[in-house]
Design a protein around this motif. Structure first.
Motif, mmCIF file in Angstrom:
data_model
loop_
_atom_site.group_PDB
_atom_site.id
_atom_site.type_symbol
_atom_site.label_atom_id
_atom_site.label_comp_id
_atom_site.label_asym_id
_atom_site.label_seq_id
_atom_site.Cartn_x
_atom_site.Cartn_y
_atom_site.Cartn_z
ATOM 1 N N ILE A 80 0.844 -1.204 0.000
ATOM 2 C CA ILE A 80 0.000 0.000 0.000
ATOM 3 C C ILE A 80 0.876 1.250 0.000
ATOM 4 C CG2 ILE A 80 -1.594 1.380 1.410
ATOM 5 C CD1 ILE A 80 -2.914 -1.354 2.199
ATOM 6 N N SER A 81 1.890 1.268 0.833
ATOM 7 C CA SER A 81 2.816 2.401 0.881
ATOM 8 C C SER A 81 3.507 2.585 -0.471
ATOM 9 C CB SER A 81 3.851 2.172 1.988
ATOM 10 O OG SER A 81 4.806 3.193 1.987
ATOM 11 N N TYR A 82 3.929 1.498 -1.064
ATOM 12 C CA TYR A 82 4.574 1.508 -2.386
ATOM 13 C C TYR A 82 3.628 2.100 -3.433
ATOM 14 C CZ TYR A 82 6.363 -0.463 -6.770
ATOM 15 O OH TYR A 82 6.803 -0.630 -8.053
ATOM 16 N N ARG B 33 1.078 4.047 -2.983
ATOM 17 C CA ARG B 33 0.766 5.459 -2.735
ATOM 18 C C ARG B 33 1.785 6.368 -3.408
ATOM 19 N NH1 ARG B 33 -1.259 5.180 3.472
ATOM 20 N NH2 ARG B 33 -3.415 4.639 2.969
ATOM 21 N N GLN B 34 3.012 5.885 -3.570
ATOM 22 C CA GLN B 34 4.047 6.669 -4.259
ATOM 23 C C GLN B 34 3.705 6.797 -5.746
ATOM 24 O OE1 GLN B 34 7.900 4.962 -3.510
ATOM 25 N NE2 GLN B 34 7.519 4.864 -1.316
ATOM 26 N N SER B 35 3.307 5.699 -6.341
ATOM 27 C CA SER B 35 2.921 5.694 -7.753
ATOM 28 C C SER B 35 2.394 4.312 -8.115
ATOM 29 C CB SER B 35 4.115 6.016 -8.649
ATOM 30 O OG SER B 35 3.747 5.898 -10.006
ATOM 31 N N GLN B 36 1.356 4.301 -8.940
ATOM 32 C CA GLN B 36 0.811 3.037 -9.430
ATOM 33 C C GLN B 36 1.193 2.799 -10.888
ATOM 34 O OE1 GLN B 36 -3.172 4.072 -7.285
ATOM 35 N NE2 GLN B 36 -3.298 1.943 -7.937
ATOM 36 N N LYS C 135 -4.995 -2.633 -8.701
ATOM 37 C CA LYS C 135 -5.259 -3.278 -7.410
ATOM 38 C C LYS C 135 -4.519 -4.596 -7.310
ATOM 39 C CE LYS C 135 -9.129 -5.380 -6.781
ATOM 40 N NZ LYS C 135 -10.494 -5.626 -6.461
#
Length: 184
Positions: free
Chosen positions: A76-78, A80-83, A158
């Protein structure tokens, strides 16, 4: 060497051979793909393989569950930086055509870690990940051979929820691909 010593040696050898390792596309001899996996892809693979290692070495339910929860928090943290995935490297794990004639694909970026489209229109209803018959990438997906190396870009939408074992041992991500290039 005594009988017990041989047994211990074989057990040690079996443990080494069974240890999880990340297999990157640039490490396969026949891939012909550039040796540099993008750092964002490498970071995601590291998060997932680290969680897998913790999960496999836990000897009870609670530490195994903790490893899965820690993995989810880190992913999730990863995300949040970029998808966005840009020029990621993988191999075609599976592909096919849906009942409505749209193409789907699953790309393995490391051992047991996949980035895929949905496989049915029902699942894809709000995601638009399938390749429609008129789309340029439809032909690429349809012609892709299993285990063929591929470079792709897209947006990771997701991760697929499953039981603890599946989520850690075989993490799956759903993506909307913006480019897909077969390298063979």
């Amino acid at each position: 060497m005594q009988k017990g010593g041989w047994l211990l040696s074989w057990a040690f050898l079996a443990a080494i051979c069974a240890a999880p390792t990340a297999v990157y596309a640039d490490e396969t001899s026949d891939s012909g793909i550039a040796a540099n996996i993008p750092q964002r892809e490498r970071d995601l693979i590291d998060i997932l393989t680290s969680a897998r290692k913790s999960y496999q070495t836990s000897h009870s339910l609670s530490p195994a569950k903790d490893a899965r929860i820690d993995m989810q928090i880190r992913v999730i943290s990863y995300m949040r930086q970029s998808q966005v995935a840009t020029d990621w490297i993988g191999t075609v794990k599976s592909r096919g055509i849906s009942a409505d004639g749209n193409a789907w694909i699953s790309i393995e970026i490391a051992d047991g870690i996949t980035v895929s489209t949905w496989q049915t229109e029902r699942d894809d209803q709000d995601s638009a990940t399938l390749f429609r018959q008129h789309a340029k990438m439809f032909t690429v997906v349809q012609g892709a051979k299993i285990a063929a190396p591929v470079i792709f870009s897209g947006t990771i939408l997701k991760s697929v929820l499953a039981n603890d074992d599946e989520m850690v041992m075989h993490p799956q991500f759903i993506a909307r691909f913006s480019s897909l290039k077969l390298t063979q």
